[in-house]
Scaffold this motif. Structure first.
Motif, PDB file in Angstrom:
ATOM      1  N   GLY A  53       0.777  -1.231   0.000  1.00  0.00           N
ATOM      2  CA  GLY A  53       0.000   0.000   0.000  1.00  0.00           C
ATOM      3  C   GLY A  53       0.807   1.278   0.000  1.00  0.00           C
ATOM      4  N   ARG A  54       2.125   1.166   0.141  1.00  0.00           N
ATOM      5  CA  ARG A  54       2.939   2.392   0.227  1.00  0.00           C
ATOM      6  C   ARG A  54       4.082   2.448  -0.782  1.00  0.00           C
ATOM      7  NH1 ARG A  54       5.012   3.289   6.121  1.00  0.00           N
ATOM      8  NH2 ARG A  54       5.960   5.034   5.005  1.00  0.00           N
ATOM      9  N   LEU A  55       4.836   1.349  -0.890  1.00  0.00           N
ATOM     10  CA  LEU A  55       6.034   1.387  -1.718  1.00  0.00           C
ATOM     11  C   LEU A  55       6.334  -0.007  -2.272  1.00  0.00           C
ATOM     12  CD1 LEU A  55       9.332   3.231  -1.115  1.00  0.00           C
ATOM     13  CD2 LEU A  55       9.438   0.754  -1.373  1.00  0.00           C
ATOM     14  N   VAL A 120       7.756   2.296  -7.261  1.00  0.00           N
ATOM     15  CA  VAL A 120       6.434   2.927  -7.094  1.00  0.00           C
ATOM     16  C   VAL A 120       6.308   3.417  -5.662  1.00  0.00           C
ATOM     17  CG1 VAL A 120       3.953   2.627  -7.343  1.00  0.00           C
ATOM     18  CG2 VAL A 120       5.509   1.280  -8.759  1.00  0.00           C
ATOM     19  N   GLU A 121       5.952   4.694  -5.508  1.00  0.00           N
ATOM     20  CA  GLU A 121       5.762   5.285  -4.171  1.00  0.00           C
ATOM     21  C   GLU A 121       4.417   5.986  -4.148  1.00  0.00           C
ATOM     22  OE1 GLU A 121       5.642   8.161  -2.340  1.00  0.00           O
ATOM     23  OE2 GLU A 121       6.128   7.164  -0.429  1.00  0.00           O
ATOM     24  N   SER A 122       3.640   5.736  -3.143  1.00  0.00           N
ATOM     25  CA  SER A 122       2.239   6.180  -3.126  1.00  0.00           C
ATOM     26  C   SER A 122       2.066   7.689  -3.260  1.00  0.00           C
ATOM     27  CB  SER A 122       1.551   5.689  -1.852  1.00  0.00           C
ATOM     28  OG  SER A 122       2.228   6.162  -0.705  1.00  0.00           O
ATOM     29  N   SER A 123       2.919   8.483  -2.633  1.00  0.00           N
ATOM     30  CA  SER A 123       2.739   9.933  -2.641  1.00  0.00           C
ATOM     31  C   SER A 123       3.503  10.632  -3.768  1.00  0.00           C
ATOM     32  CB  SER A 123       3.180  10.535  -1.304  1.00  0.00           C
ATOM     33  OG  SER A 123       4.552  10.246  -1.063  1.00  0.00           O
ATOM     34  N   TYR A 193       1.079  -6.300 -10.776  1.00  0.00           N
ATOM     35  CA  TYR A 193      -0.143  -5.534 -11.034  1.00  0.00           C
ATOM     36  C   TYR A 193      -0.946  -5.329  -9.745  1.00  0.00           C
ATOM     37  CZ  TYR A 193      -4.907  -4.590 -12.600  1.00  0.00           C
ATOM     38  OH  TYR A 193      -6.163  -4.048 -12.755  1.00  0.00           O
ATOM     39  N   ARG A 194      -1.130  -6.403  -8.980  1.00  0.00           N
ATOM     40  CA  ARG A 194      -1.923  -6.295  -7.747  1.00  0.00           C
ATOM     41  C   ARG A 194      -1.248  -5.380  -6.723  1.00  0.00           C
ATOM     42  NH1 ARG A 194      -2.698 -11.908  -8.919  1.00  0.00           N
ATOM     43  NH2 ARG A 194      -0.978 -12.471  -7.529  1.00  0.00           N
ATOM     44  N   ARG A 198      -2.634  -1.544  -5.425  1.00  0.00           N
ATOM     45  CA  ARG A 198      -2.881  -1.202  -4.014  1.00  0.00           C
ATOM     46  C   ARG A 198      -2.190   0.096  -3.620  1.00  0.00           C
ATOM     47  NH1 ARG A 198      -1.620  -6.901  -3.288  1.00  0.00           N
ATOM     48  NH2 ARG A 198      -3.568  -8.097  -3.072  1.00  0.00           N
ATOM     49  N   ILE A 199      -1.104   0.413  -4.322  1.00  0.00           N
ATOM     50  CA  ILE A 199      -0.379   1.650  -4.019  1.00  0.00           C
ATOM     51  C   ILE A 199      -0.967   2.858  -4.730  1.00  0.00           C
ATOM     52  CG2 ILE A 199       1.865   2.816  -4.230  1.00  0.00           C
ATOM     53  CD1 ILE A 199       3.178   0.060  -3.984  1.00  0.00           C
TER      54      ILE A 199
END
Length: 206
Positions: A53-55, A120-123, A193-194, A198-199
């Motif tokens: 969910g974050r990174l 990939v980083e959520s913010s 992909y999943r 989520r992120i």
């Protein structure tokens, strides 16, 4: 005389390389500890970091660059030149052939992909990095606000259907393919992909 010594040296290096590779060849099905096993089709996705969910960070290695192949090819050319006696006839043509082989090797190193990474980083967003055999790097960063979605897409080539992961971009609209040099298989892409969904889109991720 100088060309004789040079061509003989290249030929001997190629022969030594062939013998050395045969003596150190792995038995089928056996791999050394920590060795990266490359599947028959497409690259294998390796998880570098994952905070659900974050990174997330992933890496896919391309097929290894075989310097042995180039040494063997050079040795074969040297043997052919000896047999034809070209080194005794025209030094300029011989120099041109060796220069062409060197340029081909440099071009291969320049364009050969060693690995691709996806961070990939959520913010912040997504960063794609491609590392080439020569050490050259190419990076692309897409801010979180420029991304609309992530999809698994298919493309039809002359010989097969290729499955790939792509980011759907906004402003301007379009697809940004991921791992477009190493082409992981679908079963390798689905966990990525999943996790990335989520992120980037936690509200739509299952």
């Amino acid at each position: 005389m100088l060309w004789d010594i040079l061509l003989l040296s290249v030929f001997l290096v190629g022969i030594f390389n062939i013998v050395f590779n045969r003596l150190n060849r792995h038995e089928p099905g056996k791999h050394s500890k920590g060795e990266w096993r490359r599947p028959a089709r497409g690259g294998e996705v390796r998880v570098i970091r994952l905070v659900p969910g974050r990174l997330a960070e992933y890496e896919v290695r391309g097929a290894e660059f075989s310097i042995s192949l180039w040494l063997n090819l050079t040795a074969a050319i040297a043997a052919l030149l000896f047999w034809l006696g070209l080194h005794l006839q025209d030094d300029r043509l011989l120099a041109a052939l060796l220069a062409a082989l060197t340029l081909a090797l440099l071009a291969k190193l320049h364009f050969k992909v060693k690995r691709e990474t996806l961070l990939v980083e959520s913010s912040l967003g997504v960063q794609l990095t491609t590392v080439f055999a020569s050490g050259r790097r190419s990076s692309l960063f897409l801010a979180r606000g420029r991304l609309r979605d992530l999809v698994i897409a298919e493309a039809l080539t002359m010989h097969q259907v290729v499955t790939y992961l792509a980011l759907v971009r906004r402003h301007p609209d379009g697809l940004v393919p991921l791992f477009r040099h190493t082409w992981p298989r679908r079963d390798q892409l689905e966990p990525v992909y999943r996790d990335v969904q989520r992120i980037l889109s936690p509200e739509t991720a299952g």
